[in-house]
Design a protein around this motif. Sequence first.
Motif, mmCIF file in Angstrom:
data_model
loop_
_atom_site.group_PDB
_atom_site.id
_atom_site.type_symbol
_atom_site.label_atom_id
_atom_site.label_comp_id
_atom_site.label_asym_id
_atom_site.label_seq_id
_atom_site.Cartn_x
_atom_site.Cartn_y
_atom_site.Cartn_z
ATOM 1 N N ALA A 34 0.822 -1.216 0.000
ATOM 2 C CA ALA A 34 0.000 0.000 0.000
ATOM 3 C C ALA A 34 0.856 1.266 0.000
ATOM 4 O O ALA A 34 0.477 2.281 -0.588
ATOM 5 C CB ALA A 34 -0.929 -0.011 1.208
ATOM 6 N N GLN A 35 2.021 1.227 0.636
ATOM 7 C CA GLN A 35 2.857 2.421 0.784
ATOM 8 C C GLN A 35 3.867 2.585 -0.339
ATOM 9 O O GLN A 35 4.283 3.709 -0.639
ATOM 10 C CB GLN A 35 3.597 2.365 2.125
ATOM 11 C CG GLN A 35 2.694 2.409 3.331
ATOM 12 C CD GLN A 35 3.424 2.053 4.609
ATOM 13 O OE1 GLN A 35 4.649 1.991 4.648
ATOM 14 N NE2 GLN A 35 2.671 1.794 5.667
ATOM 15 N N GLN A 36 4.286 1.465 -0.948
ATOM 16 C CA GLN A 36 5.313 1.531 -1.986
ATOM 17 C C GLN A 36 4.667 1.757 -3.351
ATOM 18 O O GLN A 36 3.559 2.261 -3.449
ATOM 19 C CB GLN A 36 6.169 0.255 -1.949
ATOM 20 C CG GLN A 36 7.125 0.192 -0.774
ATOM 21 C CD GLN A 36 8.366 1.072 -0.960
ATOM 22 O OE1 GLN A 36 8.557 1.727 -1.983
ATOM 23 N NE2 GLN A 36 9.225 1.097 0.057
ATOM 24 N N HIS A 37 5.342 1.332 -4.413
ATOM 25 C CA HIS A 37 4.955 1.708 -5.765
ATOM 26 C C HIS A 37 4.364 0.524 -6.522
ATOM 27 O O HIS A 37 4.768 -0.616 -6.340
ATOM 28 C CB HIS A 37 6.170 2.242 -6.530
ATOM 29 C CG HIS A 37 6.806 3.431 -5.878
ATOM 30 N ND1 HIS A 37 6.398 4.723 -6.121
ATOM 31 C CD2 HIS A 37 7.809 3.519 -4.970
ATOM 32 C CE1 HIS A 37 7.126 5.564 -5.405
ATOM 33 N NE2 HIS A 37 7.991 4.849 -4.694
ATOM 34 N N ASN A 38 3.426 0.834 -7.391
ATOM 35 C CA ASN A 38 2.856 -0.148 -8.296
ATOM 36 C C ASN A 38 3.698 -0.166 -9.568
ATOM 37 O O ASN A 38 4.040 0.888 -10.117
ATOM 38 C CB ASN A 38 1.406 0.230 -8.619
ATOM 39 C CG ASN A 38 0.666 -0.869 -9.350
ATOM 40 O OD1 ASN A 38 1.173 -1.437 -10.312
ATOM 41 N ND2 ASN A 38 -0.551 -1.152 -8.920
ATOM 42 N N LEU A 39 4.022 -1.354 -10.033
ATOM 43 C CA LEU A 39 4.892 -1.480 -11.207
ATOM 44 C C LEU A 39 4.321 -0.782 -12.433
ATOM 45 O O LEU A 39 5.065 -0.346 -13.315
ATOM 46 C CB LEU A 39 5.131 -2.961 -11.501
ATOM 47 C CG LEU A 39 6.141 -3.313 -12.590
ATOM 48 C CD1 LEU A 39 7.494 -2.677 -12.314
ATOM 49 C CD2 LEU A 39 6.280 -4.830 -12.713
#
Length: 231
Positions: A34-39
Amino acid sequence: AHKAIMQRWMNDNTVKMFARDWVRQGILNMPAIAQQHNLSELDGLFQGKPAILISPGPSLDRNIHELKKAQGRAVLIAPLQSLRRLYKAGVRPDFLLVLDPTDLSTEPYDFFSDVPDEFLGTLIVGVNCHPNVIRRFRRVYFFAAGGPLDHWVAQWIGQPLVHLDAASVAISGLLLARHWGCQPIVLTGQDLALASDGQRYAQDAQLNNFTQSRLLRLSGYYGGEVLTPSD
């Protein structure tokens, strides 16, 4: 029929071995997802650019000096297993790729050994991979590896995940380069046929310290015989 039965047998064994870890780690990773990045954020950035998939097979030793010239001119994608060999050669990949749910940050699979944190670039990782690996990186992009857990996690986070459905991290890297529209796509160190000494990996004591699987002798594509791992 035999091939289909063997494929089903391998899939069933994989699920039996890793299902509990997939579920537990997928749940533990949800805050990071939820906090990091979607590819998908990277879609369109590398269209038409060359990509090099850097696997840790023995032929990497023959070509690794060429990768220095390619830095900044091609997208360098490497499974985490290649990290230490690339660090020793002074080659920093743009993206490190992890699919394996095992903790690859501890013995006997510590692929971070002797590699400083500042050398670590961007991680592209499956949603059910080990949290200890994910914590080592400041920038992480998640993808779905195609299992039911991946679909379940995507429903909870409310955003689609790029699917790189493959049985090995090298093939995931190839699918990633194709997804980005890279051209051409070059593979190095992706050895299935081995040299006469049976060496499975590039010069890295940590990699070559693993228990070797049985080697088979098969007819070579270009004639003669070659060795290949039984797995």
